[in-house]
Design a protein around this motif. Sequence first.
Motif, short mmCIF file in Angstrom:
data_model
loop_
_atom_site.label_atom_id
_atom_site.label_comp_id
_atom_site.label_asym_id
_atom_site.label_seq_id
_atom_site.Cartn_x
_atom_site.Cartn_y
_atom_site.Cartn_z
N ILE A 180 -6.19 -0.13 6.46
CA ILE A 180 -5.45 1.13 6.31
C ILE A 180 -6.44 2.21 5.89
O ILE A 180 -7.10 2.08 4.86
N SER B 152 0.84 -1.18 0.00
CA SER B 152 0.00 0.00 0.00
C SER B 152 0.88 1.24 0.00
O SER B 152 1.92 1.29 0.66
N TRP C 64 -3.51 7.07 -4.33
CA TRP C 64 -3.32 6.07 -3.28
C TRP C 64 -3.10 4.71 -3.93
O TRP C 64 -2.13 4.53 -4.66
N ASN C 65 -3.98 3.73 -3.69
CA ASN C 65 -3.84 2.40 -4.26
C ASN C 65 -4.75 2.18 -5.47
O ASN C 65 -4.95 1.04 -5.89
N GLU D 184 1.61 5.30 0.87
CA GLU D 184 1.36 6.03 2.11
C GLU D 184 0.59 7.33 1.90
O GLU D 184 0.09 7.90 2.85
N HIS E 212 -5.95 -3.35 2.52
CA HIS E 212 -6.10 -2.13 1.75
C HIS E 212 -6.68 -2.49 0.38
O HIS E 212 -6.58 -3.64 -0.06
N GLU F 6 -8.54 -5.34 10.83
CA GLU F 6 -7.76 -4.12 10.63
C GLU F 6 -7.91 -3.62 9.20
O GLU F 6 -8.32 -4.36 8.31
N SER G 116 -4.14 -8.12 2.13
CA SER G 116 -3.13 -7.80 3.13
C SER G 116 -1.86 -8.57 2.81
O SER G 116 -1.90 -9.60 2.13
N VAL H 144 1.56 -5.48 6.46
CA VAL H 144 0.75 -4.49 5.72
C VAL H 144 -0.72 -4.85 5.90
O VAL H 144 -1.19 -5.89 5.43
N ARG H 145 -1.45 -3.97 6.58
CA ARG H 145 -2.86 -4.21 6.87
C ARG H 145 -3.71 -4.22 5.59
O ARG H 145 -3.27 -3.74 4.54
#
Length: 308
Positions: free
Chosen positions: A304, A2, A271-272, A4, A78, A302, A123, A75-76
């Motif tokens: 992001i 992901s 972003w993604n 930032e 996303h 969880e 993830s 990495v959570r």
Amino acid sequence: MSTETQTPEETFNQHCVTPAGCKTIELLIEPRDTDLGGLSVRRVLPTRQRRMVGPWVFFDHMGPADFPAGEGINVRPHPHINLATVTYLFEGEILHRDSIGSYQPIRPGDVNLMVAGKGITHSERERPEVTESAHRLNGLQLWLALPEAFEEIEPAFYHYPDTDIPRVDVDGVPIRVIMGSAYGATSPVKVFADTLYVEAYLLAGQQIKVPVAQERAVYIAEGELVTAETRIPEHAMAVFSNVPDIVLTATRDSRIAIVGGESLGDRYMEWNFVSSRRERIEQAKIDWTTHAFPKVAGDEDEFIPLPE
């Protein structure tokens, strides 16, 4: 991985130049190391000077990174839309989970292809069996833009073990054809457009000819190359101009990745999210903040948040 921030190049600092007098190299990209929670990452694409090479819109080199016991990649969940992620490791292991139920450790030499299509959540972590001991991670993650006709297909996941990826030897240089066709071999990895992705390891003094494609570039994961008397340093990407018969020579032992393929036209990136339509990205942002994306199977707790 992901990103930032809203625009993928903002967190990272790249130095881009056009080598004087070199007709072979259109742009030389030298990324700076960025520490993301103990993991050294170099983002090569996108840059403000070059957004894409063929269908490739994103290129990260993760590591080499050494983790003590109890630490590692974490990495959570996303989201992604309208793209495909391609993960390839030199060392270490990453555990992939996603919202269509995939659970897949990726190990050196394997190829993980995750097709986001109309939308997927995933993830990237590590199994307890890995984190319980000191370990090392080194690898590449790339994103492919999908052609417009495939942007909204159903999400999918494909895993290709190391033994399925073709190996060829060209003048003593071991080469792996990860995606597309090159050097007389064709990879089984699914493609949606003309796509080139090759890995090679050259000893000092060895040479390799760059395969033909509409757009092409080489990344030096380790070592150093020269072409047309221009030096390509370690951890740099040389984007080639449209000239024939480009030959690369290793000045020291070098591990390289050659990427490219057909140009798909401009893409918006935030972003993604990658899409040919700005409004599609805006909708994806709303969908993520309102929890409309599906959750990752086995990793539901969880996530992001969308960067401000």
